[in-house]
Design an enzyme around this catalytic site. Structure first.
Site, PDB file in Angstrom:
ATOM      1  NE  ARG A 283      -2.815  -0.021   3.285  1.00  0.00           N
ATOM      2  CZ  ARG A 283      -4.005  -0.640   3.343  1.00  0.00           C
ATOM      3  NH1 ARG A 283      -5.056  -0.079   2.819  1.00  0.00           N
ATOM      4  NH2 ARG A 283      -4.135  -1.788   3.964  1.00  0.00           N
ATOM      5  CB  CYS A 349     -28.609  -5.699  -6.010  1.00  0.00           C
ATOM      6  SG  CYS A 349     -29.094  -5.070  -7.601  1.00  0.00           S
ATOM      7  CD  GLU A 350     -24.417  -7.581  -1.443  1.00  0.00           C
ATOM      8  OE1 GLU A 350     -24.460  -7.437  -0.209  1.00  0.00           O
ATOM      9  OE2 GLU A 350     -24.196  -8.657  -2.007  1.00  0.00           O
TER      10      GLU A 350
HETATM   11  N1  LLP Z   1       3.545  -8.861   3.770  1.00  0.00           N
HETATM   12  C1  LLP Z   1       2.570  -9.699   4.172  1.00  0.00           C
HETATM   13  C2  LLP Z   1       2.932 -11.002   4.731  1.00  0.00           C
HETATM   14  C3  LLP Z   1       1.216  -9.317   4.050  1.00  0.00           C
HETATM   15  O1  LLP Z   1       0.266 -10.147   4.460  1.00  0.00           O
HETATM   16  C4  LLP Z   1       0.888  -8.046   3.501  1.00  0.00           C
HETATM   17  C5  LLP Z   1      -0.501  -7.616   3.360  1.00  0.00           C
HETATM   18  C6  LLP Z   1       1.954  -7.214   3.080  1.00  0.00           C
HETATM   19  C7  LLP Z   1       3.264  -7.650   3.238  1.00  0.00           C
HETATM   20  C8  LLP Z   1       1.736  -5.870   2.459  1.00  0.00           C
HETATM   21  O2  LLP Z   1       1.094  -5.024   3.345  1.00  0.00           O
HETATM   22  P1  LLP Z   1       0.924  -3.459   3.010  1.00  0.00           P
HETATM   23  O3  LLP Z   1       2.318  -2.866   2.952  1.00  0.00           O
HETATM   24  O4  LLP Z   1       0.234  -3.341   1.720  1.00  0.00           O
HETATM   25  O5  LLP Z   1       0.129  -2.950   4.131  1.00  0.00           O
HETATM   26  N2  LLP Z   1      -7.030  -5.625   1.620  1.00  0.00           N
HETATM   27  C9  LLP Z   1      -6.628  -4.880   2.794  1.00  0.00           C
HETATM   28  C10 LLP Z   1      -5.163  -5.066   3.122  1.00  0.00           C
HETATM   29  C11 LLP Z   1      -4.738  -6.515   3.275  1.00  0.00           C
HETATM   30  C12 LLP Z   1      -3.275  -6.675   3.549  1.00  0.00           C
HETATM   31  C13 LLP Z   1      -2.876  -8.104   3.459  1.00  0.00           C
HETATM   32  N3  LLP Z   1      -1.485  -8.355   3.673  1.00  0.00           N
HETATM   33  C14 LLP Z   1      -6.982  -3.421   2.600  1.00  0.00           C
HETATM   34  O6  LLP Z   1      -7.487  -3.054   1.545  1.00  0.00           O
HETATM   35  O7  LLP Z   1      -6.804  -2.613   3.512  1.00  0.00           O
END
Ligand code: LLP
Length: 419
Positions: A283, A349-350
């Site tokens: 992210r 539709c939710e």
């Molecule tokens: N490493 C591992 C082991 C992870 O599980 C994740 C994210 C990352 C790195 C990367 O994390 P980031 O830097 O992107 O925070 N769909 C959710 C976020 C799920 C994150 C899952 N794992 C959302 O939209 O907020």
């Protein structure tokens, strides 16, 4: 950083492209990314990592568009993957196997086999059963394989419960006591080499404290390992650094990502440890580089509410529905109209299909274009065909150039999947 999205004469620009003018002709909804914003984020990470032996990896789950992967790979990033599919995409985008790490609680035998064959940098294992299967696979292929154990540090990352991963009750990793036993077991394994430790406590974390506490737990754990004469060379710190979802593009000095606020503190918290460090950022690298552009189809006023019905929906961006996530919304052409409190909702539709609830916005009219900010991460990658809505197009801005980096899906394509 958000200088890459700015209003000029009341009109939103991405770099040098006038978005209102361009999008007026386009089929919406669509995702649009700024290459400059992505590169700024990548360079920021590289600069912060310079004093260390450091491998920044990009977490493909945030956004796996191959054109974006190519830019990321060219900035000397490795890749963090969580499936065979992501591993294949990473290799196709040019990431070297020796710079790929593979996490996840449920890797299948087929996926492990692919990772072992390719000789990736580290398979980050999450259970004893996985170690047993991996040892069997590596033995069958007669290939020595580097592994790390994902340690669950039992730290509350103070984020949404669905994206918190480092607490004892979460399915991820192994508690330190058990991990110690597993490292002893690995030390004797014929095919697996325990090269590293892995930790990842959650996502969209905007405070450095949970990271500093994690560093402390891991440092103590490494000392315990050393007492047992187990020496590891690499610490994978995970990802999870947040972005500023409230960015309204009014101030170019406002941070769009918290990399600068958190990453230096996290690395420093490991003090003088003479180790290689890996990070897995999703992210914080791509999130602020993307927006979702959508068009108002209808205004609908009921006794209690004003609904702004737009052509994007939860199938395109599920974060508000799934995590009650806040994404700032701005019009592509600034309005002087008085503000009103509205729900911005999609056609699905939710009742849970919304992009914003009880949001104060300038009065929007049918046909107006708006941008949902911070949509670069977990936007398109979490999208679906729900309500038989095709996946939408993606576009990349580079200076004054704009190109298509993903065609929108057609209903025919979806239909043909069924043979
Ligand atoms: N490493 C591992 C082991 C992870 O599980 C994740 C994210 C990352 C790195 C990367 O994390 P980031 O830097 O992107 O925070 N769909 C959710 C976020 C799920 C994150 C899952 N794992 C959302 O939209 O907020």
């Amino acid at each position: 950083m958000s200088k890459n999205f700015q209003y000029k004469n009341q009109t939103l620009f991405c770099e040098n492209v006038n978005l209102a003018e361009w999008a007026a002709e386009k089929k919406t909804p669509l995702y649009l990314y700024s290459a400059a914003e992505l590169k700024d984020n990548l360079n920021t990470v590289n600069n912060i990592g310079r004093p260390y032996t450091f491998l920044p990896c990009y977490a493909l789950k945030a956004n796996y568009n191959p054109h974006l992967l190519e830019i990321i790979q060219k900035h000397n990033f490795g890749a963090d993957v969580v499936s065979g599919g992501e591993l294949i995409f990473a290799l196709k985008a040019g990431f070297k196997a020796q710079q790929i790490v593979f996490a996840g609680v449920g890797k299948t035998e087929e996926e492990l086999e692919l990772a072992v064959k390719k000789g990736i940098a580290s398979i980050n294992v999450e259970s004893e059963s996985e170690i047993n299967l991996l040892s069997h696979v590596a033995g069958r292929l007669k290939k020595r394989t580097a592994v790390a154990i994902r340690v669950n540090p039992d730290i509350d990352a103070s984020t949404h419960e669905y994206i918190s991963t480092g607490k004892k009750v979460n399915k991820f990793g192994v508690e330190p006591e058990k991990a110690l036993q597993l490292y002893k077991k690995l030390k004797k394994d014929e095919w697996l080499t325990p090269e590293g430790i892995h930790v990842h406590i959650g996502s969209q974390i905007t405070d450095k404290t949970p990271f500093e506490r994690t560093a402390h737990v891991i440092e103590n754990f490494v000392k315990q390992l050393e007492k047992e004469e187990i020496s590891i060379s690499n610490i994978d710190l995970g990802g999870g650094i947040g972005i500023n979802y409230e960015d309204d593009f009014s101030d170019p000095h406002k941070p769009s990502t918290y990399i600068r606020h958190i990453l230096p503190a996290y690395l420093q918290a490991f003090g003088q440890m003479d180790k290689r460090f890996t990070v897995e950022l999703g992210r914080s690298v791509i999130g602020s580089a993307g927006i979702l552009i959508t068009r108002v189809i209808y205004r609908k006023e009921s006794a209690d509410k004003i609904f702004i019905i737009v052509d994007a929906a939860m199938n395109n961006l599920i974060r508000p529905s799934l995590y009650q996530a806040y994404h700032h919304i701005v019009p592509l052409i600034k309005k002087d109209a008085p503000t009103e409190v509205v729900d911005v909702v999609g056609p699905v539709c939710e009742t849970g299909d919304f992009l914003a609830k009880d949001r104060q916005l300038p009065r929007l009219e049918e046909g107006d274009l708006i941008a949902v900010v911070g949509a670069g991460a977990y936007g398109q990658s979490l999208s679906s065909n729900y309500n038989l809505r095709p996946r939408i197009g993606e576009y990349l801005v580079e200076g004054d150039q704009l190109r298509t980096i993903a065609k929108e899906q057609s209903i025919e394509e979806i239909y043909n999947q069924y043979g």
